[in-house]
Scaffold this motif. Structure first.
Motif, PDB file in Angstrom:
ATOM      1  N   GLN A   2       0.847  -1.181   0.000  1.00 33.57           N
ATOM      2  CA  GLN A   2       0.000   0.000   0.000  1.00 33.57           C
ATOM      3  C   GLN A   2       0.886   1.236   0.000  1.00 33.57           C
ATOM      4  OE1 GLN A   2      -2.067  -0.612   3.645  1.00 33.57           O
ATOM      5  NE2 GLN A   2      -3.720  -1.753   2.696  1.00 33.57           N
ATOM      6  N   VAL A   3       0.464   2.249  -0.753  1.00 36.14           N
ATOM      7  CA  VAL A   3       1.172   3.522  -0.795  1.00 36.14           C
ATOM      8  C   VAL A   3       0.168   4.610  -0.438  1.00 36.14           C
ATOM      9  CG1 VAL A   3       2.480   5.133  -2.218  1.00 36.14           C
ATOM     10  CG2 VAL A   3       2.689   2.672  -2.619  1.00 36.14           C
ATOM     11  N   SER A   4       0.481   5.385   0.595  1.00 37.97           N
ATOM     12  CA  SER A   4      -0.350   6.516   0.989  1.00 37.97           C
ATOM     13  C   SER A   4       0.454   7.788   0.763  1.00 37.97           C
ATOM     14  CB  SER A   4      -0.729   6.433   2.462  1.00 37.97           C
ATOM     15  OG  SER A   4      -1.461   5.262   2.716  1.00 37.97           O
ATOM     16  N   ARG A   7       0.291  15.393   1.594  1.00 41.98           N
ATOM     17  CA  ARG A   7       1.050  16.610   1.353  1.00 41.98           C
ATOM     18  C   ARG A   7       1.002  17.496   2.596  1.00 41.98           C
ATOM     19  NH1 ARG A   7      -0.778  14.502  -3.062  1.00 41.98           N
ATOM     20  NH2 ARG A   7       0.476  14.496  -4.941  1.00 41.98           N
ATOM     21  N   HIS A   8       2.175  17.985   2.993  1.00 42.01           N
ATOM     22  CA  HIS A   8       2.315  18.844   4.164  1.00 42.01           C
ATOM     23  C   HIS A   8       3.181  20.035   3.769  1.00 42.01           C
ATOM     24  CE1 HIS A   8       0.822  15.596   6.743  1.00 42.01           C
ATOM     25  NE2 HIS A   8       1.621  14.803   6.062  1.00 42.01           N
ATOM     26  N   ALA A   9       2.605  21.209   3.712  1.00 39.70           N
ATOM     27  CA  ALA A   9       3.342  22.443   3.405  1.00 39.70           C
ATOM     28  C   ALA A   9       4.220  22.245   2.171  1.00 39.70           C
ATOM     29  CB  ALA A   9       4.127  22.902   4.611  1.00 39.70           C
ATOM     30  N   ASP A  10       5.543  22.246   2.347  1.00 34.07           N
ATOM     31  CA  ASP A  10       6.472  22.141   1.215  1.00 34.07           C
ATOM     32  C   ASP A  10       6.992  20.728   0.986  1.00 34.07           C
ATOM     33  OD1 ASP A  10       6.187  24.831   0.878  1.00 34.07           O
ATOM     34  OD2 ASP A  10       8.044  25.358   1.892  1.00 34.07           O
ATOM     35  N   ALA A  11       6.387  19.748   1.621  1.00 30.49           N
ATOM     36  CA  ALA A  11       6.884  18.378   1.491  1.00 30.49           C
ATOM     37  C   ALA A  11       5.729  17.417   1.243  1.00 30.49           C
ATOM     38  CB  ALA A  11       7.626  17.964   2.752  1.00 30.49           C
ATOM     39  N   THR A  12       6.071  16.306   0.609  1.00 28.38           N
ATOM     40  CA  THR A  12       5.121  15.225   0.378  1.00 28.38           C
ATOM     41  C   THR A  12       5.639  14.000   1.111  1.00 28.38           C
ATOM     42  OG1 THR A  12       4.541  16.104  -1.785  1.00 28.38           O
ATOM     43  CG2 THR A  12       4.008  13.808  -1.381  1.00 28.38           C
ATOM     44  N   LEU A  13       4.756  13.337   1.843  1.00 29.44           N
ATOM     45  CA  LEU A  13       5.111  12.129   2.575  1.00 29.44           C
ATOM     46  C   LEU A  13       4.483  10.927   1.883  1.00 29.44           C
ATOM     47  CD1 LEU A  13       6.235  10.586   5.045  1.00 29.44           C
ATOM     48  CD2 LEU A  13       4.079  11.106   6.196  1.00 29.44           C
ATOM     49  N   ALA A  14       5.313   9.985   1.473  1.00 26.85           N
ATOM     50  CA  ALA A  14       4.842   8.722   0.893  1.00 26.85           C
ATOM     51  C   ALA A  14       5.089   7.628   1.922  1.00 26.85           C
ATOM     52  CB  ALA A  14       5.584   8.416  -0.403  1.00 26.85           C
ATOM     53  N   THR A  15       4.020   7.037   2.419  1.00 24.23           N
ATOM     54  CA  THR A  15       4.128   5.970   3.410  1.00 24.23           C
ATOM     55  C   THR A  15       3.890   4.635   2.710  1.00 24.23           C
ATOM     56  OG1 THR A  15       3.288   7.472   5.106  1.00 24.23           O
ATOM     57  CG2 THR A  15       3.233   5.119   5.599  1.00 24.23           C
ATOM     58  N   LEU A  16       4.849   3.747   2.820  1.00 29.85           N
ATOM     59  CA  LEU A  16       4.786   2.443   2.160  1.00 29.85           C
ATOM     60  C   LEU A  16       4.565   1.370   3.213  1.00 29.85           C
ATOM     61  CD1 LEU A  16       7.948   2.981  -0.050  1.00 29.85           C
ATOM     62  CD2 LEU A  16       5.597   3.556  -0.610  1.00 29.85           C
ATOM     63  N   LEU A  32       4.514   6.358  -7.495  1.00 31.91           N
ATOM     64  CA  LEU A  32       5.488   7.407  -7.228  1.00 31.91           C
ATOM     65  C   LEU A  32       5.731   8.342  -8.409  1.00 31.91           C
ATOM     66  CD1 LEU A  32       8.222   5.548  -5.151  1.00 31.91           C
ATOM     67  CD2 LEU A  32       6.422   7.075  -4.339  1.00 31.91           C
ATOM     68  N   ALA A  33       5.488   7.896  -9.621  1.00 27.30           N
ATOM     69  CA  ALA A  33       5.786   8.714 -10.808  1.00 27.30           C
ATOM     70  C   ALA A  33       5.131  10.097 -10.757  1.00 27.30           C
ATOM     71  CB  ALA A  33       5.406   7.962 -12.070  1.00 27.30           C
ATOM     72  N   PRO A  34       3.824  10.209 -10.533  1.00 25.96           N
ATOM     73  CA  PRO A  34       3.232  11.557 -10.498  1.00 25.96           C
ATOM     74  C   PRO A  34       3.694  12.378  -9.292  1.00 25.96           C
ATOM     75  CG  PRO A  34       1.570   9.894  -9.995  1.00 25.96           C
ATOM     76  CD  PRO A  34       2.812   9.169 -10.392  1.00 25.96           C
ATOM     77  N   VAL A  35       3.981  11.715  -8.189  1.00 23.65           N
ATOM     78  CA  VAL A  35       4.451  12.415  -6.990  1.00 23.65           C
ATOM     79  C   VAL A  35       5.840  13.002  -7.241  1.00 23.65           C
ATOM     80  CG1 VAL A  35       5.056  12.128  -4.558  1.00 23.65           C
ATOM     81  CG2 VAL A  35       3.076  10.949  -5.489  1.00 23.65           C
ATOM     82  N   LEU A  36       6.709  12.224  -7.874  1.00 23.29           N
ATOM     83  CA  LEU A  36       8.047  12.704  -8.196  1.00 23.29           C
ATOM     84  C   LEU A  36       8.001  13.838  -9.214  1.00 23.29           C
ATOM     85  CD1 LEU A  36       9.940   9.308  -8.371  1.00 23.29           C
ATOM     86  CD2 LEU A  36      10.315  11.143  -6.719  1.00 23.29           C
TER      87      LEU A  36
END
Length: 66
Positions: A2-4, A7-16, A32-36
């Protein structure tokens, strides 16, 4: 696996969570492609939380290196 994405302010958190192996590597790459791409355009940070990952194979590591 699972990938969650959060988005927090200036950062994105991807939890695997789960296993990253031959069967799930393509799923990880697709998630991850669109997030990157977005992080690159906005010049923002991407933080990846692997605390829920039980196993990562060389195929999974390849996805991360690309």
């Amino acid at each position: 696996m699972q990938v969650s994405i959060h988005r927090h302010a200036d950062a994105t958190l991807a939890t695997l969570v789960g296993r990253i192996d031959h069967e799930t590597a393509a799923q990880l790459e697709a998630a991850l492609a669109p997030v990157l791409a977005e992080a690159g355009l906005k010049r923002s940070a991407l933080v990846m939380d692997f605390s829920g990952v039980d196993y990562i194979s060389s195929v999974g590591l390849r996805v991360l290196m690309i």
